[in-house]
Design a protein around this motif. Structure first.
Motif, PDB file in Angstrom:
ATOM      1  N   LEU A   1      29.018-128.245  24.092  1.00  0.00           N
ATOM      2  CA  LEU A   1      28.337-126.979  23.855  1.00  0.00           C
ATOM      3  C   LEU A   1      27.033-127.105  22.852  1.00  0.00           C
ATOM      4  N   GLY A   2      26.984-128.440  22.385  1.00  0.00           N
ATOM      5  CA  GLY A   2      26.049-128.431  21.299  1.00  0.00           C
ATOM      6  C   GLY A   2      26.369-127.991  20.018  1.00  0.00           C
ATOM      7  N   CYS A   3      27.470-127.956  19.571  1.00  0.00           N
ATOM      8  CA  CYS A   3      27.852-127.566  18.353  1.00  0.00           C
ATOM      9  C   CYS A   3      27.615-128.498  17.223  1.00  0.00           C
ATOM     10  N   SER A   4      27.145-128.240  16.174  1.00  0.00           N
ATOM     11  CA  SER A   4      26.650-129.074  15.129  1.00  0.00           C
ATOM     12  C   SER A   4      27.914-129.957  14.671  1.00  0.00           C
ATOM     13  N   ASP A   5      27.804-131.046  13.901  1.00  0.00           N
ATOM     14  CA  ASP A   5      28.901-131.718  13.323  1.00  0.00           C
ATOM     15  C   ASP A   5      29.595-130.983  12.307  1.00  0.00           C
ATOM     16  N   GLY A   6      28.747-130.413  11.593  1.00  0.00           N
ATOM     17  CA  GLY A   6      29.486-129.454  10.558  1.00  0.00           C
ATOM     18  C   GLY A   6      30.514-128.451  11.008  1.00  0.00           C
ATOM     19  N   ARG A   7      29.936-127.795  12.091  1.00  0.00           N
ATOM     20  CA  ARG A   7      30.830-126.711  12.886  1.00  0.00           C
ATOM     21  C   ARG A   7      31.955-127.195  13.361  1.00  0.00           C
ATOM     22  N   ILE A   8      31.915-128.416  13.924  1.00  0.00           N
ATOM     23  CA  ILE A   8      33.052-128.985  14.784  1.00  0.00           C
ATOM     24  C   ILE A   8      34.184-129.333  13.543  1.00  0.00           C
TER      25      ILE A   8
END
Length: 285
Positions: A182-189
């Motif tokens: 879904l293109g979530c950033s590494d920080g969000r994941i």
């Protein structure tokens, strides 16, 4: 709240004992100025080395007796419980935060980041924990703040190792791969998807580690490299009574027993939390 009481009611006897002792410990620490019969450093030379009330020559004025300066042992025990809890909880949080962050980074990114953090862990494990703490406290100086910082900074390794191992497993799960898609950033994941899955183990480990931290503080203080003598701590009480161990054994016996019961109770609570989190671990060391 009902679920919590239900878990407590169905817990083992050792868990209930640990919970009661820790609860009483917290209440005593918070209400120390109210519960203590005397001031922490009130000196009465005329009553120096007065025995506890159950020994010949003792009185109810000083239930646990007095030390070599005439200070009330019960009072200093009560104030010492506050210092022990502060050191154990705050240093534990410092170590947990550092260890969780490094474990997340090592497990998620891998590569050179994992290599660097893993080598840091190896270096920390190469030195005995108490020896490294002694070196740092000796370099920084003896104070409550320095003891907390040193015990927290040197105690992050178990958290990092545990979190790293779990992240290596969790990051292969479908919900993490979906977040990537879904293109979530590494920080969000890391902080929204992975952290909630691994934080429970770190908190349980932190709970069980509080007892070790409290013992380490007492050890540093006993060796003269911990909290200054003017602050009542269980380690200071044991150290001060060391010269009178044969003539006034209660000076070391009473804080020593308090330290033993407190640390064992914290471990009982940690075991209970572990069992609640995963019943399959019950009875597994």
């Amino acid at each position: 709240m009902n679920d919590v009481w239900k878990m407590i009611r169905h817990s083992t006897r050792t868990a209930k004992f640990g919970l009661v002792v820790v609860a009483v410990w917290i209440v005593v620490a918070v209400l120390a100025p109210i519960l203590a019969p005397y001031g922490m450093n009130d000196i009465d030379v005329a009553q120096r080395l007065a025995p506890p009330c159950w020994m010949e020559g003792g009185s109810m004025d000083h239930i646990f007796g007095t030390d070599q300066l005439g200070r009330d042992v019960l009072t200093r025990l009560i104030y010492g419980s506050r210092i022990s809890l502060i050191v154990g909880i705050v240093a534990g949080i410092v170590g947990l935060v550092i260890g969780v962050i490094l474990g997340l980074l090592a497990g998620y990114f891998g590569g050179w980041i994992d290599v660097v953090i893993s080598r840091m862990i190896d270096v920390m494990l190469a030195f005995p924990f108490i020896f490294l703490a002694l070196l740092l406290v000796a370099a920084l100086g003896a104070s409550l703040t320095n003891v907390i910082l040193v015990l927290g900074i040197t105690g992050w390794v178990p958290y990092a190792r545990t979190v790293r191992a779990q992240v290596l497993s969790v990051k292969e799960k479908e919900f993490v791969k979906a977040a990537h898609a879904l293109g979530c950033s590494d920080g969000r994941i890391i902080f929204k998807q992975i952290l909630p899955s691994v934080i429970d183990s770190a908190i349980i480990l932190g709970t069980m580690d509080i007892g070790t931290i409290i013992l380490s503080e007492a050890s540093l203080t006993f060796l003269g490299l911990g909290i200054p003598p003017n602050i009542a701590t269980w380690g200071n009480m044991i150290a001060n009574g060391n010269d009178y161990i044969f003539s006034a054994g209660w000076l070391t016996m009473i804080p020593g027993i308090a330290l033993l019961i407190g640390c064992i109770s914290i471990n009982f609570v940690g075991d209970w939390l572990r069992d609640v989190r995963d019943p399959r671990l019950r009875g597994v060391d």
